[in-house]
Design an enzyme around this catalytic site. Structure first.
Site: not given
Ligand code: 5GP
Ligand code: MG
Length: 196
Positions: A102, A106, A155, A168
């Protein structure tokens, strides 16, 4: 490049390509050591982890296989929660050591639902390797076996991660500049969650 502009926002360099590669090398060394003889299946989560998966796999020197899946979110008809559908999983996971790759964890919600879906397919074990972790947001509801780097709740983009599909392609990782928003833009989050 110190600064980049994507859509309406400015980002400044946060992790250089060399810093990222160091973290990837350290993780690969641990995995080579832990999983020798286990013939692991590395499962990259698209789109965000394509670069991380490619770079990590170049440093893995044990017998292994690699595949990718995409997660799609949809509203379950009878629940209010978001259910993740697995797209493109054509491997037999039965008896395998699966290592999820992964880009970033977050809250951990995405991985939690993914792991429970994968466990239904009877793997021997499911491990998680994430390049980045935001400890300030992480729920702690799931065990992370390999973490490349811990980062603040800003972010970020680059190295596979997008802001509304841009960014990306960069080799480094950038964080949103002071004066910009500090939390993920809801529109960008929705977009990246559908096409991770
Ligand atoms: P979670 O389910 O752990 O809250 O979120 C994970 C997903 O959120 C990651 O795979 C990614 O797609 C997105 N995400 C979380 N934080 C960031 C960030 O700082 N930047 C970006 N581009 N995507 C993020
Ligand atoms: Mg992801």
């Amino acid at each position: 490049m110190e600064k980049i502009r994507l859509h309406d926002k400015e980002f400044t360099i946060f992790l250089s390509p060399a810093e990222i590669q160091d973290a990837v090398s350290d993780m690969a060394a641990k995995i080579n050591n832990d999983l020798v003889g286990k013939y692991p299946l590395f499962l990259g989560i698209l789109n965000g982890s394509f670069m991380f998966t490619a770079d990590l796999l170049k440093k893995i020197n044990i017998d292994c296989s690699v595949s990718f899946i995409k997660l799609a979110s949809y509203r379950g008809a009878r629940t209010t929660g978001t259910v993740k559908e697995l797209i493109g999983l054509d491997e037999d996971l039965g008896g395998r050591t699966v290592v999820i790759l992964e880009d970033i964890v977050d809250t951990g919600t995405t991985l939690q639902s993914l792991v429970s879906r994968l466990r239904e397919l009877n793997p021997l074990e499911v491990r998680i390797a994430t390049l980045l972790l935001k400890p300030g947001a992480f729920s702690g509801g799931i065990h992370l076996d390999y973490v490349g780097m811990e980062i603040p709740n800003d972010f970020i983009v680059g190295y596979g991660l997008d802001y509304d599909q841009l960014g990306r392609n960069f080799e480094g990782i950038y964080k949103i500049a002071a004066g910009g928003v500090t939390e993920p833009d809801p529109a960008a989050q929705a977009g990246s969650n559908e096409k991770q």
